[in-house]
Design an enzyme around this catalytic site. Structure first.
Site, PDB file in Angstrom:
ATOM      1  N   GLY A  74       0.631  -1.196  -0.006  1.00 52.46           N
ATOM      2  CA  GLY A  74       0.074   0.056  -0.040  1.00 52.46           C
ATOM      3  C   GLY A  74       0.800   1.208  -0.099  1.00 52.46           C
ATOM      4  O   GLY A  74       2.026   1.070  -0.270  1.00 52.46           O
TER       5      GLY A  74
ATOM      6  N   ALA B  41      10.851   1.391  -6.100  1.00 48.98           N
ATOM      7  CA  ALA B  41      11.943   2.448  -5.804  1.00 48.98           C
ATOM      8  C   ALA B  41      12.048   2.437  -4.308  1.00 48.98           C
ATOM      9  O   ALA B  41      13.187   3.140  -4.159  1.00 48.98           O
ATOM     10  CB  ALA B  41      11.338   3.687  -6.235  1.00 48.98           C
TER      11      ALA B  41
ATOM     12  N   TYR C 241       9.312  -3.253   3.657  1.00 45.31           N
ATOM     13  CA  TYR C 241       8.799  -3.474   2.358  1.00 45.31           C
ATOM     14  C   TYR C 241       9.980  -3.303   1.402  1.00 45.31           C
ATOM     15  O   TYR C 241      10.022  -4.064   0.400  1.00 45.31           O
ATOM     16  CB  TYR C 241       7.900  -2.205   1.922  1.00 45.31           C
ATOM     17  CG  TYR C 241       7.206  -2.131   0.506  1.00 45.31           C
ATOM     18  CD1 TYR C 241       6.230  -2.960   0.017  1.00 45.31           C
ATOM     19  CD2 TYR C 241       7.851  -1.266  -0.447  1.00 45.31           C
ATOM     20  CE1 TYR C 241       5.814  -3.204  -1.187  1.00 45.31           C
ATOM     21  CE2 TYR C 241       7.183  -1.250  -1.499  1.00 45.31           C
ATOM     22  CZ  TYR C 241       6.302  -2.128  -2.059  1.00 45.31           C
ATOM     23  OH  TYR C 241       5.920  -1.899  -3.443  1.00 45.31           O
TER      24      TYR C 241
ATOM     25  N   LYS D  82      -2.390   5.291  -2.383  1.00 47.34           N
ATOM     26  CA  LYS D  82      -1.244   5.880  -2.494  1.00 47.34           C
ATOM     27  C   LYS D  82      -1.384   7.456  -2.713  1.00 47.34           C
ATOM     28  O   LYS D  82      -2.729   7.769  -2.989  1.00 47.34           O
ATOM     29  CB  LYS D  82      -0.243   5.240  -3.788  1.00 47.34           C
ATOM     30  CG  LYS D  82       0.161   3.859  -3.193  1.00 47.34           C
ATOM     31  CD  LYS D  82       1.099   3.300  -4.405  1.00 47.34           C
ATOM     32  CE  LYS D  82       2.372   3.421  -3.700  1.00 47.34           C
ATOM     33  NZ  LYS D  82       3.492   2.916  -4.656  1.00 47.34           N
ATOM     34  N   ALA D  83      -0.384   8.538  -2.745  1.00 45.01           N
ATOM     35  CA  ALA D  83      -0.601   9.696  -2.794  1.00 45.01           C
ATOM     36  C   ALA D  83      -1.715  10.132  -3.874  1.00 45.01           C
ATOM     37  O   ALA D  83      -2.652  11.059  -3.565  1.00 45.01           O
ATOM     38  CB  ALA D  83       0.471  10.341  -2.863  1.00 45.01           C
TER      39      ALA D  83
ATOM     40  N   ARG E 151      12.343  12.007  -4.101  1.00 46.08           N
ATOM     41  CA  ARG E 151      12.723  10.516  -4.897  1.00 46.08           C
ATOM     42  C   ARG E 151      12.416  10.949  -6.205  1.00 46.08           C
ATOM     43  O   ARG E 151      11.300  11.565  -6.732  1.00 46.08           O
ATOM     44  CB  ARG E 151      12.047   9.514  -4.392  1.00 46.08           C
ATOM     45  CG  ARG E 151      11.959   8.266  -5.139  1.00 46.08           C
ATOM     46  CD  ARG E 151      11.350   6.893  -4.636  1.00 46.08           C
ATOM     47  NE  ARG E 151      11.950   6.647  -3.449  1.00 46.08           N
ATOM     48  CZ  ARG E 151      11.391   5.966  -2.560  1.00 46.08           C
ATOM     49  NH1 ARG E 151      10.043   5.514  -2.578  1.00 46.08           N
ATOM     50  NH2 ARG E 151      11.891   5.509  -1.372  1.00 46.08           N
TER      51      ARG E 151
HETATM   52  P1  NAD Z   1      -2.266  -3.904  -5.363  1.00 46.35           P
HETATM   53  O1  NAD Z   1      -2.319  -3.813  -3.745  1.00 46.35           O
HETATM   54  O2  NAD Z   1      -3.457  -3.258  -5.788  1.00 46.35           O
HETATM   55  O3  NAD Z   1      -2.163  -5.505  -5.875  1.00 46.35           O
HETATM   56  C1  NAD Z   1      -1.636  -6.495  -5.503  1.00 46.35           C
HETATM   57  C2  NAD Z   1      -2.354  -7.839  -5.338  1.00 46.35           C
HETATM   58  O4  NAD Z   1      -1.894  -9.058  -4.783  1.00 46.35           O
HETATM   59  C3  NAD Z   1      -3.686  -7.603  -4.289  1.00 46.35           C
HETATM   60  O5  NAD Z   1      -4.931  -7.665  -5.201  1.00 46.35           O
HETATM   61  C4  NAD Z   1      -3.430  -8.498  -3.399  1.00 46.35           C
HETATM   62  O6  NAD Z   1      -5.007  -8.978  -2.980  1.00 46.35           O
HETATM   63  C5  NAD Z   1      -2.624  -9.584  -4.091  1.00 46.35           C
HETATM   64  N1  NAD Z   1      -2.060 -10.652  -3.191  1.00 46.35           N
HETATM   65  C6  NAD Z   1      -1.452 -10.101  -1.875  1.00 46.35           C
HETATM   66  N2  NAD Z   1      -1.173 -11.258  -1.370  1.00 46.35           N
HETATM   67  C7  NAD Z   1      -1.538 -12.151  -1.947  1.00 46.35           C
HETATM   68  C8  NAD Z   1      -1.210 -13.710  -1.888  1.00 46.35           C
HETATM   69  N3  NAD Z   1      -0.362 -14.034  -0.888  1.00 46.35           N
HETATM   70  N4  NAD Z   1      -1.478 -14.530  -2.966  1.00 46.35           N
HETATM   71  C9  NAD Z   1      -2.251 -13.937  -4.043  1.00 46.35           C
HETATM   72  N5  NAD Z   1      -2.374 -12.778  -4.326  1.00 46.35           N
HETATM   73  C10 NAD Z   1      -2.097 -11.845  -3.108  1.00 46.35           C
HETATM   74  O7  NAD Z   1      -1.066  -3.514  -5.632  1.00 46.35           O
HETATM   75  P2  NAD Z   1      -0.476  -2.535  -7.198  1.00 46.35           P
HETATM   76  O8  NAD Z   1      -0.428  -1.180  -7.341  1.00 46.35           O
HETATM   77  O9  NAD Z   1      -1.104  -3.604  -8.134  1.00 46.35           O
HETATM   78  O10 NAD Z   1       1.033  -3.447  -7.211  1.00 46.35           O
HETATM   79  C11 NAD Z   1       1.282  -4.444  -7.761  1.00 46.35           C
HETATM   80  C12 NAD Z   1       2.756  -4.871  -7.563  1.00 46.35           C
HETATM   81  O11 NAD Z   1       3.820  -3.798  -8.071  1.00 46.35           O
HETATM   82  C13 NAD Z   1       3.134  -5.163  -6.088  1.00 46.35           C
HETATM   83  O12 NAD Z   1       4.289  -6.008  -6.068  1.00 46.35           O
HETATM   84  C14 NAD Z   1       3.882  -3.712  -5.754  1.00 46.35           C
HETATM   85  O13 NAD Z   1       4.618  -3.703  -4.444  1.00 46.35           O
HETATM   86  C15 NAD Z   1       4.496  -3.278  -6.948  1.00 46.35           C
HETATM   87  N6  NAD Z   1       4.646  -1.973  -6.845  1.00 46.35           N
HETATM   88  C16 NAD Z   1       3.555  -1.034  -7.023  1.00 46.35           C
HETATM   89  C17 NAD Z   1       3.665   0.207  -6.959  1.00 46.35           C
HETATM   90  C18 NAD Z   1       2.505   1.104  -7.064  1.00 46.35           C
HETATM   91  O14 NAD Z   1       2.668   2.407  -7.223  1.00 46.35           O
HETATM   92  N7  NAD Z   1       1.431   0.701  -7.388  1.00 46.35           N
HETATM   93  C19 NAD Z   1       5.023   0.984  -7.016  1.00 46.35           C
HETATM   94  C20 NAD Z   1       5.951  -0.031  -6.461  1.00 46.35           C
HETATM   95  C21 NAD Z   1       6.040  -1.323  -6.788  1.00 46.35           C
END
Ligand code: NAD
Length: 335
Positions: free
Chosen positions: A81, A121, A151, A194-195, A288
């Site tokens: 998150g 990042a 994280y 997020k923001a 950043r």
């Molecule tokens: P999100 O939270 O919308 O989606 C992540 C999904 O993973 C959720 O639907 C959640 O239910 C699922 N999940 C969590 N634990 C699980 C498990 N044990 N088994 C199966 N599913 C599981 O996040 P997002 O924004 O779509 O991000 C996707 C990826 O990108 C993540 O790895 C996140 O860390 C990475 N990321 C995202 C951002 C961003 O700005 N959104 C930035 C940097 C990295």
């Protein structure tokens, strides 16, 4: 290989980026299996024409189930998150290591060819992000390691797990370091937002009520860059299909302060709000930005969507959601 014969697994399919990626891959003709641990009624987008599975991918046997017959994997599943979530849930964030590790093990054992890991990042060293007018982060700035506690450590460790599976077992593991991705069909309420989405929601709430005020976390001078989802999808796809195997930045290099982000959203809303600053709220690093020299050189990739245009789309979707449900509920089902 003809895309129609390639079986792709999207892990984290019920989330923000996963939901969009499925539509992107289907449009290219891939055969997609979607997996998430959330009940399917809570997926942001759900395409009923494909196989949708509800599985907890932190468990190895479930990863074998998900991976049967799969050629390529996009791992977007993580417990994550915005700053409000990751600063207060470090153990949960670190437990995502089980998802990536078990997915890699299963991918290797079923003979999957390509594996994408969504890093962040947040792997970058805190000491290089101390001022608002910060130097953009190059890939080498992740070491010596001093990532975001919880994280960021999980992401850095999982990056290395990908590297060793590639080196030792020959799976084409690819890693992108996402810098703040935003867009419609994502979290905008509930504590994980997020923001960009949080600010859109707060501005809409202020507009809908008579109270024309907004609370900003920190002093609002902290800086970040924000990438629209469409740019993220193209970059993600190109990285997985390529021979480039080192972790690489995937983000915008247009750095703005949170105050500037609020200015833009206020402009979209046609409103000016009284700002109050909560200096005790989670703020993350002071500044950043993404250095995009490498991704431009290797992939010719550059962000193509202006922040104002992406925010317009995001704002419109959140406004529609909030007016539709009136409850701030962030779930949309495309049945
Ligand atoms: P999100 O939270 O919308 O989606 C992540 C999904 O993973 C959720 O639907 C959640 O239910 C699922 N999940 C969590 N634990 C699980 C498990 N044990 N088994 C199966 N599913 C599981 O996040 P997002 O924004 O779509 O991000 C996707 C990826 O990108 C993540 O790895 C996140 O860390 C990475 N990321 C995202 C951002 C961003 O700005 N959104 C930035 C940097 C990295």
């Amino acid at each position: 290989m003809n895309n129609k014969t390639v079986n792709v697994l999207v892990a984290g399919a019920g989330g923000f980026i996963g939901g969009h990626l499925i539509e992107f891959l289907l449009a290219k003709g891939y055969r997609v299996r979607a997996v998430d641990k959330k009940p399917q009624t809570q997926w942001y987008q759900r395409n009923t024409s494909i196989e949708n599975l509800t599985l907890d991918l932190s468990l190895l046997p479930n990863c074998y189930t998900a991976m049967q017959g799969i050629d390529e994997v996009y791992n977007l599943a993580a417990d994550m998150g915005g700053m409000g979530f990751i600063e207060n849930n470090k153990a949960l964030c670190m437990l995502s290591v089980l998802i990536n590790t078990h997915l890699l093990q299963a991918a290797k054992d079923v003979g999957a060819k390509r594996f994408f890991f969504a890093s962040s990042a947040c792997v970058y060293a805190a000491g290089k992000q101390l001022i608002t007018d910060v130097t953009a982060l190059k890939e080498a700035d992740a070491y010596p390691a001093e990532p975001e506690d919880g994280y960021g450590w999980e992401k850095l460790f999982s990056e290395r797990m990908c590297r060793h599976f590639r080196e030792d077992f020959g799976i084409a593991a690819r890693v992108a370091r996402y810098h703040n991705v935003y867009g419609p069909f994502g979290t905008y309420a509930g504590g994980r937002e997020k923001a960009p989405a949080a600010i859109c929601r707060k501005v809409i709430e202020a507009k809908m009520s008579a109270k024309h005020e907004i609370e900003i976390w920190g002093d609002g001078e902290q800086t970040r860059s924000f990438m629209f989802i469409d740019d993220c999808l193209k970059g993600t796809f190109d990285i997985l299909q390529s021979d480039w195997h080192e972790p690489i930045n995937l983000g915008s290099n247009q750095m703005v302060s949170i105050n500037q982000l609020v200015d833009i959203v206020e402009g979209i809303a046609g409103i000016k709000l009284k700002r109050s600053y909560n200096l005790n709220a989670p703020k993350g690093v002071r500044g950043r930005n993404s250095d995009n020299e490498l991704i431009k050189q290797v992939f010719g990739w550059e962000p193509s969507i202006k922040l104002i245009d992406g925010l317009r789309q995001t704002y419109a979707w959140i406004e529609q959601e909030m007016k539709g449900s009136g409850s701030g509920k962030s779930v949309v089902n495309l049945y």
